[in-house]
Design an enzyme around this catalytic site. Structure first.
Site, PDB file in Angstrom:
ATOM      1  N   LYS A  44       0.834  -1.216   0.000  1.00 27.23           N
ATOM      2  CA  LYS A  44       0.000   0.000   0.000  1.00 27.23           C
ATOM      3  C   LYS A  44       0.865   1.262   0.000  1.00 27.23           C
ATOM      4  CE  LYS A  44      -2.844   0.889   3.678  1.00 27.23           C
ATOM      5  NZ  LYS A  44      -2.740   2.288   4.146  1.00 27.23           N
ATOM      6  N   SER A  74       7.561   9.473  11.711  1.00 28.91           N
ATOM      7  CA  SER A  74       6.473   9.268  10.741  1.00 28.91           C
ATOM      8  C   SER A  74       6.977   9.392   9.308  1.00 28.91           C
ATOM      9  CB  SER A  74       5.362  10.293  10.981  1.00 28.91           C
ATOM     10  OG  SER A  74       4.497  10.318   9.864  1.00 28.91           O
ATOM     11  N   GLN A  95       5.022   9.345   6.808  1.00 29.11           N
ATOM     12  CA  GLN A  95       4.081  10.205   6.082  1.00 29.11           C
ATOM     13  C   GLN A  95       4.537  11.658   6.171  1.00 29.11           C
ATOM     14  OE1 GLN A  95       0.209   9.330   7.735  1.00 29.11           O
ATOM     15  NE2 GLN A  95       0.073   7.375   6.647  1.00 29.11           N
ATOM     16  N   ASP A 121       2.204  -0.912  11.822  1.00 29.37           N
ATOM     17  CA  ASP A 121       0.904  -1.370  11.317  1.00 29.37           C
ATOM     18  C   ASP A 121       0.606  -2.813  11.721  1.00 29.37           C
ATOM     19  OD1 ASP A 121       0.460   1.089  10.150  1.00 29.37           O
ATOM     20  OD2 ASP A 121       1.318   0.503   8.232  1.00 29.37           O
ATOM     21  N   ARG A 147      -5.946   2.141  18.193  1.00 28.80           N
ATOM     22  CA  ARG A 147      -5.701   0.696  18.068  1.00 28.80           C
ATOM     23  C   ARG A 147      -5.313   0.044  19.400  1.00 28.80           C
ATOM     24  NH1 ARG A 147      -2.909   0.564  12.015  1.00 28.80           N
ATOM     25  NH2 ARG A 147      -4.907   0.576  10.915  1.00 28.80           N
TER      26      ARG A 147
HETATM   27  C1  S3P Z   1       2.727   5.006   6.056  1.00 37.87           C
HETATM   28  C2  S3P Z   1       3.363   5.328   7.216  1.00 37.87           C
HETATM   29  C3  S3P Z   1       2.870   4.937   8.548  1.00 37.87           C
HETATM   30  C4  S3P Z   1       1.873   3.787   8.463  1.00 37.87           C
HETATM   31  C5  S3P Z   1       0.850   3.990   7.390  1.00 37.87           C
HETATM   32  C6  S3P Z   1       1.518   4.157   6.037  1.00 37.87           C
HETATM   33  C7  S3P Z   1       3.295   5.487   4.792  1.00 37.87           C
HETATM   34  O1  S3P Z   1       2.208   6.039   9.132  1.00 37.87           O
HETATM   35  O2  S3P Z   1       1.240   3.598   9.708  1.00 37.87           O
HETATM   36  O3  S3P Z   1      -0.014   2.878   7.339  1.00 37.87           O
HETATM   37  O4  S3P Z   1       2.889   4.987   3.720  1.00 37.87           O
HETATM   38  O5  S3P Z   1       4.158   6.380   4.828  1.00 37.87           O
HETATM   39  P1  S3P Z   1       3.032   7.168   9.937  1.00 37.87           P
HETATM   40  O6  S3P Z   1       3.980   7.739   9.010  1.00 37.87           O
HETATM   41  O7  S3P Z   1       2.027   8.175  10.369  1.00 37.87           O
HETATM   42  O8  S3P Z   1       3.639   6.422  11.088  1.00 37.87           O
END
Ligand code: S3P
Length: 414
Positions: free
Chosen positions: A13, A153, A155, A301, A332
């Protein structure tokens, strides 16, 4: 019943979101094979289409053409997807595109200050509902800056990297704890001005990236559900092929091995810079372990399914430093504790994690998913340990990441 077989899984994903966004930065048609078929990645594809980046999807293959972005005429609906909102906010900031983001009830309760604050530092004007969606960005002159995120993070890191492509000057990111590094690996492979040497450095993207074709490796977070089933049901043996084996993503398999589970990686190779391999998982007696803060990003995750795994170990398992779990698709920590207790498990809730005291005889019950795909899948697997199966209040939320989950589970259950 036992778990056995040889399977391939839909694409990761996190990489699927990134492949679409990076394709938007090219000057031609890219073909992405084995893309995640979940609703989250569709949210990203639809938001990009609203910004003028057109694509077509046939089953798990997407053709997407990069080029000029346009200002969306309606708010961009990111649905349930944290990766869509946080990465797109960075991408569009770098492209100078004014946009408004909205999402579903869960996404509207998730904190956005973690991207709002650094984007404001870079010169982006942002309106939000006190740090939550709806969020509007108005990029003016974007400037590079040195950023040391207080939250681990990927993201947030990727948001700032993408904004950095449209910034004047260099953007430097220093992570305290390394998070998933797909943006760095794939962007470097595509020739983008990104370097990693302790710090991540991003320069302005002065020309478009070259169009690319890519096959997304199988999602290790999806694989973790079936690997758990194989690890807790005696006589099981399962091979999951072509799985992403990036070290920042396979903490689950490292944890399973540390717990005494049967885990063997084979046929390692690279795809678009990312390590990929086949993983063979088989039943073996398990012991409990401590999962501490520095391990958390690589299992973030997978912690709900690790909780299920831990119920079958000989000795307690504790998880700490995982307060981020409270701001995922649902809280969670609460969801795992409530549902496992309802099944007869012994679990102690902590602010930043939980402690599981096995051995637990589990009983089938009604599960509150809180609309969270990973809670739904974790407690479907937990149901395999009971005399019947669990009843979920919302089966459909599984489609957010893994619509094929139940059919694959059926195929490997003998
Ligand atoms: C992700 C980063 C993680 C993860 C999310 C997908 C990504 O989140 O939990 O399912 O694709 O960069 P965080 O960056 O907020 O930890």
């Amino acid at each position: 019943m036992k778990i056995s077989g040889n399977i391939n899984l839909p694409g990761d994903k996190s990489i699927s979101h990134r492949a679409l966004m990076f394709a938007s930065l090219t000057n031609g048609e890219c073909v992405i094979h084995n893309i995640s078929t979940g609703e989250d990645v569709e949210s990203t594809r639809k938001c990009l289409a609203q910004c003028g980046i057109q694509s077509t999807k046939l089953e798990n293959k997407v053709k997407i053409t990069g080029g000029a972005f346009s200002i969306p005429s309606r708010p961009l609906d990111c649905g349930n997807s944290g990766t869509s909102i946080r990465l797109l906010a960075g991408l569009l900031s770098g492209k100078g595109i004014t946009a408004e983001f909205i999402g579903d009830d869960s996404l509207s309760m998730r904190p956005m200050n973690r991207i709002i604050e650094p984007l404001i530092e870079m010169g982006v004007k942002i309106d939000s509902k006190n740090g939550y969606l709806p969020l509007a960005i108005k990029p003016e002159i974007v400037k590079g800056f040195s950023f040391s995120p207080s939250i681990a993070s990927a993201q947030v890191k990727s948001c700032i990297m993408l904004a950095g492509f449209g910034a004047e000057g260099e953007t430097i990111i220093t992570e305290k704890v390394k998070t998933r590094d797909h943006s760095e690996i794939i962007l470097k492979e595509l020739g983008a001005p990104v370097s990693t040497n302790g710090k991540i450095k991003v320069e302005a993207l002065s020309t478009s990236l070259q169009p690319f074709n890519m096959t997304i490796p199988g999602d290790p977070s999806s694989a973790a559900f079936f690997a758990t089933a194989a690890a807790i049901i005696p006589n099981s043996s399962l091979t999951i092929k072509n799985i992403l084996a990036n070290p920042t993503r396979i903490g689950f398999f490292d944890v399973l091995k540390k717990m005494g589970g049967g885990v063997e990686w084979k046929n390692m190779h690279k795809e678009c810079g990312e390590l990929v391999g086949d993983v063979h998982v088989y039943w073996a007696p398990l012991n409990g372990i401590d999962i501490t803060a520095e391990m958390v990003p690589s299992v973030i995750d997978e912690l709900p399914i690790i909780a299920i795994l831990a119920t079958q170990a000989d000795g307690p398992t504790s998880i700490s430093g995982a307060e981020e779990l409270r701001v995922k698709e649902c809280d969670r920590i609460k969801a795992v504790c409530e549902n496992l207790t309802a099944m007869g498990g012994e679990i102690i809730e902590k602010k930043d994690g939980f402690i599981i005291n096995p051995p637990s005889r589990l009983y089938n019950t009604n599960i509150k998913t809180f609309g969270d795909h990973r809670i739904a899948m974790s407690f479907t697997i937990a149901g395999l340990l009971t005399e019947s199966s669990n009843i979920l209040d919302d089966e459909d939320c599984i489609n957010i990441s893994f619509p094929e989950f139940n059919s694959v589970l059926h195929k490997i259950s003998q």
